[in-house]
Design a protein around this motif. Structure first.
Motif, PDB file in Angstrom:
ATOM      1  N   VAL A 429       0.842  -1.198   0.000  1.00 45.26           N
ATOM      2  CA  VAL A 429       0.000   0.000   0.000  1.00 45.26           C
ATOM      3  C   VAL A 429       0.879   1.251   0.000  1.00 45.26           C
ATOM      4  O   VAL A 429       1.718   1.434   0.889  1.00 45.26           O
ATOM      5  CB  VAL A 429      -0.942   0.012   1.226  1.00 45.26           C
ATOM      6  N   ALA A 432      -3.624   5.367   1.349  1.00 48.18           N
ATOM      7  CA  ALA A 432      -4.928   4.814   1.707  1.00 48.18           C
ATOM      8  C   ALA A 432      -5.809   5.907   2.281  1.00 48.18           C
ATOM      9  O   ALA A 432      -5.332   6.811   2.976  1.00 48.18           O
ATOM     10  CB  ALA A 432      -4.786   3.667   2.707  1.00 48.18           C
ATOM     11  N   VAL A 450      -7.394   2.531  -1.951  1.00 46.21           N
ATOM     12  CA  VAL A 450      -5.968   2.230  -1.829  1.00 46.21           C
ATOM     13  C   VAL A 450      -5.251   2.521  -3.138  1.00 46.21           C
ATOM     14  O   VAL A 450      -5.722   2.140  -4.215  1.00 46.21           O
ATOM     15  CB  VAL A 450      -5.758   0.758  -1.423  1.00 46.21           C
ATOM     16  N   VAL A 451      -4.123   3.213  -3.030  1.00 46.69           N
ATOM     17  CA  VAL A 451      -3.195   3.361  -4.155  1.00 46.69           C
ATOM     18  C   VAL A 451      -2.087   2.336  -3.942  1.00 46.69           C
ATOM     19  O   VAL A 451      -1.358   2.409  -2.943  1.00 46.69           O
ATOM     20  CB  VAL A 451      -2.606   4.776  -4.221  1.00 46.69           C
ATOM     21  N   PRO A 452      -1.956   1.347  -4.826  1.00 43.42           N
ATOM     22  CA  PRO A 452      -0.949   0.294  -4.620  1.00 43.42           C
ATOM     23  C   PRO A 452       0.468   0.824  -4.751  1.00 43.42           C
ATOM     24  O   PRO A 452       0.743   1.779  -5.488  1.00 43.42           O
ATOM     25  CB  PRO A 452      -1.257  -0.715  -5.733  1.00 43.42           C
ATOM     26  N   PRO A 456      -1.532  -4.095  -8.044  1.00 45.01           N
ATOM     27  CA  PRO A 456      -2.598  -4.126  -7.033  1.00 45.01           C
ATOM     28  C   PRO A 456      -2.553  -5.405  -6.203  1.00 45.01           C
ATOM     29  O   PRO A 456      -2.508  -6.507  -6.747  1.00 45.01           O
ATOM     30  CB  PRO A 456      -3.877  -4.064  -7.877  1.00 45.01           C
ATOM     31  N   ALA A 459      -7.372  -7.776  -2.549  1.00 48.13           N
ATOM     32  CA  ALA A 459      -8.197  -7.049  -1.583  1.00 48.13           C
ATOM     33  C   ALA A 459      -8.445  -7.877  -0.334  1.00 48.13           C
ATOM     34  O   ALA A 459      -8.436  -7.344   0.789  1.00 48.13           O
ATOM     35  CB  ALA A 459      -9.518  -6.638  -2.229  1.00 48.13           C
ATOM     36  N   VAL A 479     -12.504  -2.893  -0.268  1.00 49.90           N
ATOM     37  CA  VAL A 479     -11.317  -2.152  -0.700  1.00 49.90           C
ATOM     38  C   VAL A 479     -11.452  -1.858  -2.187  1.00 49.90           C
ATOM     39  O   VAL A 479     -11.784  -2.750  -2.975  1.00 49.90           O
ATOM     40  CB  VAL A 479     -10.026  -2.951  -0.451  1.00 49.90           C
ATOM     41  N   ARG A 480     -11.203  -0.622  -2.552  1.00 53.07           N
ATOM     42  CA  ARG A 480     -11.198  -0.235  -3.964  1.00 53.07           C
ATOM     43  C   ARG A 480      -9.821   0.350  -4.294  1.00 53.07           C
ATOM     44  O   ARG A 480      -9.226   1.044  -3.484  1.00 53.07           O
ATOM     45  CB  ARG A 480     -12.292   0.800  -4.262  1.00 53.07           C
ATOM     46  N   PHE A 481      -9.364   0.083  -5.503  1.00 53.90           N
ATOM     47  CA  PHE A 481      -8.038   0.526  -5.912  1.00 53.90           C
ATOM     48  C   PHE A 481      -8.139   1.718  -6.864  1.00 53.90           C
ATOM     49  O   PHE A 481      -8.980   1.755  -7.760  1.00 53.90           O
ATOM     50  CB  PHE A 481      -7.271  -0.615  -6.573  1.00 53.90           C
ATOM     51  N   ASP A 483      -5.588   4.824  -9.015  1.00 54.81           N
ATOM     52  CA  ASP A 483      -4.237   5.218  -9.430  1.00 54.81           C
ATOM     53  C   ASP A 483      -3.697   6.345  -8.563  1.00 54.81           C
ATOM     54  O   ASP A 483      -2.490   6.464  -8.357  1.00 54.81           O
ATOM     55  CB  ASP A 483      -4.236   5.652 -10.899  1.00 54.81           C
TER      56      ASP A 483
END
Length: 502
Positions: A429, A432, A450-452, A456, A459, A479-481, A483
């Motif tokens: 991560v 976040a 979350v920005v990986p 990614p 989740a 959890v949503r990813f 950019d």
């Protein structure tokens, strides 16, 4: 006892006339303390004569960072005018609202920003600032002989010197009044806590429509005689080179800026031997990033503040940067704080409550907005921050979240900052943010964005990580990813934009 002097530059021109006050990095042009005093006094007279600005009159500027901003500030500090720095990232209707609300005698506008100003507004080119300052310089004598009595108006400690508009994340921006008294005591507080001297050199890449651009280090440096290298924009590669070229002694910014510096290819080879410490504010510094800077030999001082108070309110001593990681430390000297519940009663150590302030660095209120001013204060002048904090047994303060960001899941209070900190401890991560969203079973639940750090992560693995570090009711529902997280003009994550995505 309060100081009585509001014109600092007149004395600085006597003490250190040849010392650089501000250096404009794109060209290297330098204004010494003698220059700033002389040109500021001349500009004040010209503003009074050409535009009729008197004590309390507003002078607005709409432009990206420039030396002209600093000259206008010098004139306003001397003459009792009020500088209104406008946000050049706004749309024309938004700018029109700020201009209409502040009602300036003149708006100095850069060529790039001219389309943002509607017809009917008194406008002058930004270049006129320098011309006005130079035009009257001949009748003042040398540095330290500025003819102070000829400067229009003069100022008292409780007069406003800046009108700073808040970001308006919950509605129309409000104009926070920033007085000469606040200016003095914020600078004194900052100097005491950060051990400032006239040998200090730092940079400023923060936008000058924001309190951080003016009052984190620029105005404290003007009181202590330090040097500010003013940048037109934040460039991590350039800033790392400046550390060695200009022998910067203090770095500062929001965590994103320190992350960009650490990620720069120039970071490993940067010497940074002159840097005493780095200050971070705006939001908590992720623990892994703190360790990166510690490994480089740079202590990190977590700070905390807000436009309406200071803005330099808390500071964590660098000696505690690791032992008390995540804490904002202690309040600055001339500032009283309390942590209270919804009824205004003090809470016990370890319990969460709202942080409230009282002292000479607190704003007297909002410009032409008595309703907002009344809502911001309670019980004999205590200012409501809207921030939720807790204090440990040693008196160190930790920010838990914003009062308006807290959500209730299954009857339990959940503070997003705590969940975000747990997520950022996961190596996959990078960033976040957590918001509360409606939930049929629990009333509200958390949604994590979350920005990986790289590819990614899974989740489910992140939720398992949260379960291992947090009480079950604090674990996000999903959890949503992304950019990148949406950020506002001050670098803070815009939670309202995230909530709209759910």
């Amino acid at each position: 006892m309060d100081p009585t002097r509001t014109d600092w530059l007149e004395r600085q021109a006597l003490y250190r006339p040849a010392r650089p006050a501000v250096v404009w990095d794109p060209t290297g042009e330098t204004l010494t303390y003698g220059d700033l005093d002389r040109l500021g006094a001349s500009l004040a007279r010209s503003l009074a004569e050409r535009f009729g600005v008197g004590r309390g009159g507003r002078v607005a500027v709409l432009a990206e960072n420039s030396l002209e901003h600093v000259l206008l500030f010098a004139a306003c500090q001397k003459a009792g005018f009020v500088l209104v720095p406008l946000n050049y990232r706004l749309t024309a209707p938004e700018v029109a609202h700020l201009v209409g609300d502040s009602d300036p005698a003149v708006v100095f506008v850069s060529e790039e920003c001219r389309p943002l100003v509607l017809d009917g507004v008194p406008v002058a080119p930004l270049a006129d600032v320098r011309a006005l300052a130079e035009g009257g310089a001949g009748d003042t004598g040398g540095a330290g002989d500025t003819g102070g009595a000829a400067v229009a108006g003069g100022a008292a400690l409780d007069d406003a010197v800046l009108l700073l508009y808040t970001s308006g994340t919950t509605g129309r921006p409000k104009g926070a009044l920033y007085t000469h008294r606040m200016l003095v005591w914020n600078a004194v507080n900052t100097g005491i806590r950060l051990s400032l001297t006239d040998a200090d050199v730092s940079f400023n890449a923060a936008p000058l429509y924001h309190t951080g651009g003016w009052n984190v280090l620029l105005t404290p440096f003007l009181l202590y005689g330090g040097t500010t290298v003013l940048l037109d924009r934040f460039d991590p590669d350039r800033l790392l080179r400046l550390c060695d070229e200009r022998r910067l002694t203090i770095l500062w910014g929001v965590p994103t800026m320190l992350a960009m510096l650490a990620e720069s290819p120039a970071f490993e080879g940067a010497n940074l031997a002159s840097v005493r410490y780095a200050i971070v504010g705006g939001e908590p510094m992720p623990a892994p990033l703190t360790r990166v800077w510690q490994a480089k030999g740079i202590p990190v001082r977590q700070g905390f503040g807000m436009t309406e108070v200071g803005p330099n309110c808390f500071s964590l001593p660098e000696a505690d940067a690791v032992r008390k990681m995540g804490s904002i430390g202690f309040p600055n000297l001339f500032l009283d704080v309390r942590v209270v519940d919804g009824a205004g009663r003090d809470v016990a150590a370890g319990e969460t409550g709202e942080l409230v302030f009282r002292g000479p660095v607190v704003t007297p209120g909002y410009w032409r907005n008595p309703e907002a001013t009344a809502a911001a204060f309670f019980d004999d002048g205590w200012f409501r921050s809207g921030d939720l904090v807790r204090q440990d047994a040693e008196g160190y303060t930790y920010v838990v979240g914003r009062l308006k960001e807290m959500y209730i899941s299954g009857g339990e209070n959940v503070y997003p900052a705590e969940v975000e900190a747990a997520l950022r401890e996961h190596p996959a991560v990078a960033e976040a943010a957590v918001v509360g969203v409606p939930d049929a079973r629990w009333g509200e639940a958390g949604c994590a964005f979350v920005v990986p750090a790289a590819a990614p992560p899974d989740a489910a693995a992140l939720l398992d990580h949260c379960r291992a570090h947090l009480a079950r009711y604090k674990v996000p529902r999903e959890v949503r990813f992304l950019d990148a997280l949406p950020v506002g003009h001050s670098g803070k994550v815009q939670k309202t934009e995230l909530a709209a995505l759910v």
